[in-house]
Design a protein around this motif. Sequence first.
Motif, PDB file in Angstrom:
ATOM      1  N   PRO A 141      31.240  49.025  42.795  1.00 33.14           N
ATOM      2  CA  PRO A 141      32.452  47.847  42.579  1.00 33.14           C
ATOM      3  C   PRO A 141      31.968  46.692  43.874  1.00 33.14           C
ATOM      4  O   PRO A 141      32.313  45.696  42.803  1.00 33.14           O
ATOM      5  CB  PRO A 141      33.299  48.870  42.863  1.00 33.14           C
ATOM      6  N   GLU A 142      30.946  46.645  44.630  1.00 27.55           N
ATOM      7  CA  GLU A 142      31.308  45.998  44.799  1.00 27.55           C
ATOM      8  C   GLU A 142      30.081  44.488  45.156  1.00 27.55           C
ATOM      9  O   GLU A 142      30.460  43.914  45.674  1.00 27.55           O
ATOM     10  CB  GLU A 142      30.361  46.399  46.603  1.00 27.55           C
ATOM     11  N   LEU A 143      29.305  45.163  43.885  1.00 28.60           N
ATOM     12  CA  LEU A 143      28.664  44.145  43.053  1.00 28.60           C
ATOM     13  C   LEU A 143      29.058  43.033  42.032  1.00 28.60           C
ATOM     14  O   LEU A 143      29.082  42.012  42.069  1.00 28.60           O
ATOM     15  CB  LEU A 143      27.332  44.713  43.061  1.00 28.60           C
ATOM     16  N   ARG A 144      30.243  44.071  41.483  1.00 32.06           N
ATOM     17  CA  ARG A 144      30.767  43.300  40.802  1.00 32.06           C
ATOM     18  C   ARG A 144      31.617  41.819  41.365  1.00 32.06           C
ATOM     19  O   ARG A 144      31.146  41.210  40.326  1.00 32.06           O
ATOM     20  CB  ARG A 144      32.439  43.667  40.014  1.00 32.06           C
ATOM     21  N   LYS A 145      32.460  41.923  42.379  1.00 32.90           N
ATOM     22  CA  LYS A 145      32.717  41.236  42.404  1.00 32.90           C
ATOM     23  C   LYS A 145      32.077  39.202  42.226  1.00 32.90           C
ATOM     24  O   LYS A 145      32.310  38.338  42.918  1.00 32.90           O
ATOM     25  CB  LYS A 145      33.497  41.173  44.122  1.00 32.90           C
ATOM     26  N   ALA A 146      30.449  40.191  43.747  1.00 32.46           N
ATOM     27  CA  ALA A 146      29.810  38.769  43.651  1.00 32.46           C
ATOM     28  C   ALA A 146      29.488  38.420  42.028  1.00 32.46           C
ATOM     29  O   ALA A 146      28.820  36.895  41.647  1.00 32.46           O
ATOM     30  CB  ALA A 146      28.353  39.326  44.808  1.00 32.46           C
ATOM     31  N   MET A 147      29.493  38.880  41.215  1.00 32.00           N
ATOM     32  CA  MET A 147      28.530  38.828  40.121  1.00 32.00           C
ATOM     33  C   MET A 147      28.815  38.364  38.978  1.00 32.00           C
ATOM     34  O   MET A 147      29.016  37.552  37.876  1.00 32.00           O
ATOM     35  CB  MET A 147      27.734  40.402  39.396  1.00 32.00           C
TER      36      MET A 147
END
Length: 144
Positions: free
Chosen positions: A23-29
């Motif tokens: 989930p923490e990468l989804r926001k950036a991607m």
Amino acid sequence: MAEPTDPSQAIAELAKDLGKIPPELRKAMRPALKAAAEPIVQDAKGRASWSTRIPRAISLSVRFGKRDPGVSIRVRRGAAPHGRPYEGITGASTFRHPVFGHRDRWVSQETRPYLAPAAEAGMEGALAASVEAVDQVAREQGFR
């Protein structure tokens, strides 16, 4: 991810990998993936410029859910109900509809695909940009 030669296989593998993203990468991607697919959206809008409603009804979304992850381009039916018949969703090259004001008179009309040709033309570029975006965000977040 190994480099598959078939673009549809590469897209399927990328979609499978998108479902595994923390989930923490989804926001950036999300913005990077949207930017990778934006040229296809602009191309589709240009191909449908003969309509006043279809280009405004085309939207882009990024989903990371496990069931159906990926980037999707859609035409909102409420904003452009004629979008599906003109695209030729059924596979036919014509569609029938009543003449305005005359429910008893029907005519055949040629399809004018706009979304599928734009997706085909921009698929390889969007796939490469998506893979690069995923790699870049992963590197920025400390993954190797």
